[in-house]
Design an enzyme around this catalytic site. Structure first.
Site, mmCIF file in Angstrom:
data_model
loop_
_atom_site.group_PDB
_atom_site.id
_atom_site.type_symbol
_atom_site.label_atom_id
_atom_site.label_comp_id
_atom_site.label_asym_id
_atom_site.label_seq_id
_atom_site.Cartn_x
_atom_site.Cartn_y
_atom_site.Cartn_z
ATOM 1 N N ASP A 121 83.680 45.559 45.055
ATOM 2 C CA ASP A 121 84.263 46.171 46.254
ATOM 3 C C ASP A 121 83.413 45.940 47.499
ATOM 4 O OD1 ASP A 121 82.312 47.873 45.256
ATOM 5 O OD2 ASP A 121 83.328 49.700 45.902
ATOM 6 N N SER A 123 81.615 43.225 48.212
ATOM 7 C CA SER A 123 81.877 41.849 48.647
ATOM 8 C C SER A 123 83.234 41.754 49.336
ATOM 9 C CB SER A 123 81.870 40.904 47.443
ATOM 10 O OG SER A 123 80.659 41.017 46.732
ATOM 11 N N SER A 166 83.879 42.066 38.109
ATOM 12 C CA SER A 166 82.938 43.163 37.882
ATOM 13 C C SER A 166 83.045 43.608 36.438
ATOM 14 C CB SER A 166 83.266 44.338 38.814
ATOM 15 O OG SER A 166 82.668 45.524 38.355
ATOM 16 N N ASP A 168 82.031 46.278 35.183
ATOM 17 C CA ASP A 168 82.183 47.739 35.076
ATOM 18 C C ASP A 168 83.635 48.201 35.095
ATOM 19 O OD1 ASP A 168 79.462 47.988 35.034
ATOM 20 O OD2 ASP A 168 79.255 48.458 37.158
ATOM 21 N N ARG A 472 104.432 40.928 2.223
ATOM 22 C CA ARG A 472 105.575 40.511 3.043
ATOM 23 C C ARG A 472 106.922 40.976 2.458
ATOM 24 N NH1 ARG A 472 104.411 36.350 6.694
ATOM 25 N NH2 ARG A 472 102.323 35.455 6.543
ATOM 26 N N GLY A 576 103.833 30.650 13.272
ATOM 27 C CA GLY A 576 105.216 30.424 12.849
ATOM 28 C C GLY A 576 105.934 29.585 13.890
#
Length: 782
Positions: A121, A123, A166, A168, A472, A576
């Site tokens: 923020d 920058s 960032s 964070d 399956r 698949g």
């Protein structure tokens, strides 16, 4: 976001005559290089000149060799590198008007009027100030003779677009910032390693992670590893937290656990603003409980290493969107930041985002912690609420009288166990009796069902595969036996975690309701498959882990050719008929082509790809990567494509092939899959509890409506429950894929970044949205 379209012959490209400068500023973050690469390549493909600004704003001020024109080849092999290749630096000079005057002159002299800033923020705020002052800076430069009148006229306004880099994840307005996912990967690798040593010695580990003002990394890490406690700045613990913490650790040990994990964000505080450090916590545990306790401060290791697949794709998508936003910018367009909401790229006014981010800090400084949590957004709040449920609430002494069963169906997928753990524990918190079904529908038919307790699922979040066992087999032929099992165990609701078989099997159970009353119970499906082919959800549990496995393997394969000139690798992926893994791994691995079933290709396309690679081998880039989805074409097999490329490339390049196979289903789940599975499990229990109550009549459950059998899926920006019967019409059952798939719109990006002459269609471009309005609407949903 982007789709191919043909530009009329002779039409001027949208970026012709324009220039873009790209810089990275502030702290580095993994994935920044992917964003830089995308800006350069998309910019060049649209006819724009693109410049690197080395060393962030300092390079902008100093000019000279710090501002260099980028070429297509100059960003090759950047994708898998951590940090930022073009460098970053904290810059005091740019904070002064004199420094910004120098920066403006350096841009004007090169004809650059578009600036792409990748940073935090601070920058991005600097970039907005620069834009606001632009006119007065030009006037001053003109007055002092720094630039000519003609230069001033041609550079009359500056467009700014930001991307947030960032680790964070502390920037409001985006669900994920570039670098956050990779930082979580580093943290989880360390947590998993520490877990084994902690169990060996019955230890307590206190881990400090980054996040001076934002607890996102600490919070998600705690969810992903099932930590006993987490300290974050946005929600300090109550004043008696020491007693509560010691009670929790003692309970866990008495429950049979051999370890305790406590996560603390570096900015953690108590209710009075006093810092809570890792050493404070260690001293408390040793003094009160006498446990063998160790502190690990992760530090800058979180910023290091290669970017995850998610961060590479995120950086690439944001880079494309940033270029489009710059080229569409007008003097009236506010400086914007490109961000992610769900799986949607959105543009937000830069200063609105910065303001909300500052509002969070203000709220915390003023002790308004509830407001701070709300301002962080819905995703952060959801994480916090699920964590509090799982870590701070124990099953009630009074029971609900309901019994829920949970099972896995289909092939194993990493993250299934995290979903089962969450389902079981949240179910117990609701007062339900929880049952585990082993070996899918077959196990349900054979009565392979057992009651499962809170402690039995401890430590499951980080385990790959399926602890319950999975098959399956579909249920239709077992209706009678399944009905008998449901009856004998008094099952009131069924949560099925699995892939396409889970979806089809649940539809079969719904059909059986007409004949078997026992099947009239609420059903909830949680999609879990590496193929990501379940209708109704943009993401399935397990797909992110498989994608990272493929991406890491592609990195290693490409690296193996570092000393070998002119080599092309053909890689076959799973999925698949669904091309999700091939496409996304292509984006994350920098592939030259990705062949999938959903996008028809012919022998002419294959020939064109070979010619394209031949041309590439004449540049400084002498490696090629081609991905092929396993069922993309029954005739153009992996062997066929390998043989074709080998024959056509004779004397120019040689080929190697790899079939990745079942390694894509294995391994420990990624932070995303652990977190996603945990949240899906919690949400499914809350929904099915409501449905059971709704369908309860005189102590019996009778669920026969369409909305009593739902699939929980991620759709664009939120988790939603959708009736299975509605999803049927959106499904291609022959090929086991949804009829519409969001990620297909990303395929043109893959082609543009591989230097194919294909245009970006801007008809589906992201609109500029507003954070302030968004904030109000989010709060109304909480």
């Amino acid at each position: 976001m982007a789709q191919p379209s043909r530009t009329p012959c002779g039409a001027e490209r949208p970026g012709a005559g324009k220039a873009i400068a790209v810089l990275t500023s502030g702290g580095d973050a993994q994935g920044m290089n992917a964003a830089v690469r995308a800006v350069v390549r998309v910019g060049i493909s649209l006819g724009t000149k693109v410049y690197f600004v080395h060393e962030g704003y300092q390079g902008l001020v100093d000019g000279g060799e710090n501002i260099k024109e980028a070429s297509w080849e100059s960003v090759s092999m950047m994708l898998q590198l951590g940090g930022t290749v073009i460098g970053s630096a904290r810059c005091q000079d740019f904070r002064t008007r004199e420094g910004r005057l120098k920066a403006a002159r350096n841009l004007v002299k090169r004809g650059i009027t578009n600036l792409c800033v990748i940073g935090g923020d601070g920058s991005l705020t600097g970039a907005d100030t620069f834009r606001a002052e632009w006119s007065s800076l030009l006037a001053e430069l003109l007055k002092t003779g720094g630039i000519t009148a003609e230069e001033a006229k041609s550079s009359s306004h500056l467009n700014i677009v930001g991307m947030v880099g960032s680790i964070d994840n502390d920037f409001c307005g985006t669900d994920m910032t570039i670098g956050t996912d990779s930082a979580l990967h580093r943290i989880m690798e360390i947590v998993d390693a520490i877990t084994t040593t902690a169990q060996s010695h019955q230890r307590t580990f206190v881990l400090e992670v980054m996040g001076r003002h934002c607890g996102y990394l600490a919070l998600v890490t705690s969810l992903a590893c099932g930590a006993d406690w987490v300290f974050i700045p946005e929600s300090p613990p109550e004043d008696d937290w020491e007693d509560h913490l010691c009670r929790r650790l003692t309970e866990t040990r008495l429950g049979g656990s051999r370890l305790n994990i406590i996560i603390v964000a570096e900015g953690a505080i108590d209710r009075h603003g006093k810092a809570i450090t890792a050493d404070d916590i260690k001293n408390l545990v040793v003094k009160r409980l006498g446990y063998d306790t160790r502190v690990t401060i992760l530090g800058h290791v979180q910023r290091g290493g290669t970017p995850s697949a998610f961060d590479r794709i995120l950086g690439s998508r944001m880079g494309v969107e940033a270029v489009m936003a710059l080229l569409e910018g007008t003097p009236e367009t506010p400086a914007c930041v490109v961000s992610l909401s769900g799986n949607q790229a959105v543009r937000l006014p830069l200063m609105e985002c910065v303001q909300v981010t500052k509002d969070v800090t203000t709220a915390m400084n003023e002790g308004r912690f509830d407001d701070a949590l709300k301002l962080r957004g819905r995703s952060f709040q959801n994480n916090w609420n699920v964590y509090k449920l799982l870590a701070h609430i124990r099953p009630p002494p009074t029971k609900s009288g309901y019994t829920l069963a949970v099972m896995n169906v289909g092939a194993p997928a990493a993250g299934m166990n995290a979903a089962v753990r969450s389902t079981v524990r949240i179910g117990l918190i609701h007062g339900h009796r929880m049952l585990a079904v082993h070996d899918g529908f077959e196990g349900l038919a054979q009565g392979m069902v057992e009651e499962i307790s809170w402690d039995q699922v401890g430590g499951w979040t980080g385990l790959g595969g399926s602890k319950l066992g999975t098959k399956r087999t579909l249920p239709k032929k077992y209706f009678e036996e399944i009905s008998a099992t449901i009856n004998s165990f008094s099952i009131h609701g069924l949560i099925i975690i699995g892939g396409f078989e889970a979806f089809m099997g649940s539809l079969e159970l719904m059909e059986g309701r007409a004949k078997y009353e026992e099947l009239c119970i609420p059903l909830c499906i949680i999609p879990a498959t590496v193929s990501n082919n379940v209708p109704g959800s943009d993401f399935s549990i397990g797909a992110d882990t498989a994608l990272n496995t493929i991406t890491t393997t592609c990195d290693r394969i490409k690296q193996s050719a570092a000393g070998t000139k002119r080599r092309v690798f053909i890689i076959e992926t799973m999925g698949g008929y669904c091309g999700y893994l091939a496409t996304m791994a292509g984006l994350a691995g920098g592939a030259d082509a990705a062949y999938i079933f959903e996008e028809h290709f012919s022998i002419r396309d294959l020939q064109m790809n070979v010619e394209h690679l031949t041309a590439k081998m004449k540049t400084t880039v002498k490696r090629g990567l081609v991905l092929r989805n396993e069922h993309c074409n029954e005739n153009y097999t992996t062997d066929f494509i390998y043989n074709l490329y080998s024959e056509e490339g004779k004397g120019i390049f040689d080929c190697r092939k790899n079939v990745l196979g079942h390694m894509q289903q294995g391994g420990t789940p990624t932070p995303f899959d652990r977190n996603f599975g945990t949240k899906m499990g919690a949400k499914s229990v809350a929904w099915i509890t409501g449905k059971i109550k709704e369908c309860s009549r005189h102590g019996r459950i009778f669920a026969n409506t369409a909305d009593s059998a739902c699939l929980l899926g991620m759709r664009k920006r939120s988790l939603v429950f959708q009736p299975l019967t509605e999803l049927k019409e959106h499904t291609d059952f022959v090929h086991r894929i949804p009829k519409e798939q969001w990620w297909l719109k990303l395929r043109p990006i893959l082609k543009i970044l591989a230097k194919y002459s294909i245009e970006l269609d801007t008809s589906e471009k992201a609109r500029l949205e507003h954070v302030t309005r968004k904030r109000v609407s989010l709060e109304s949903h909480i």
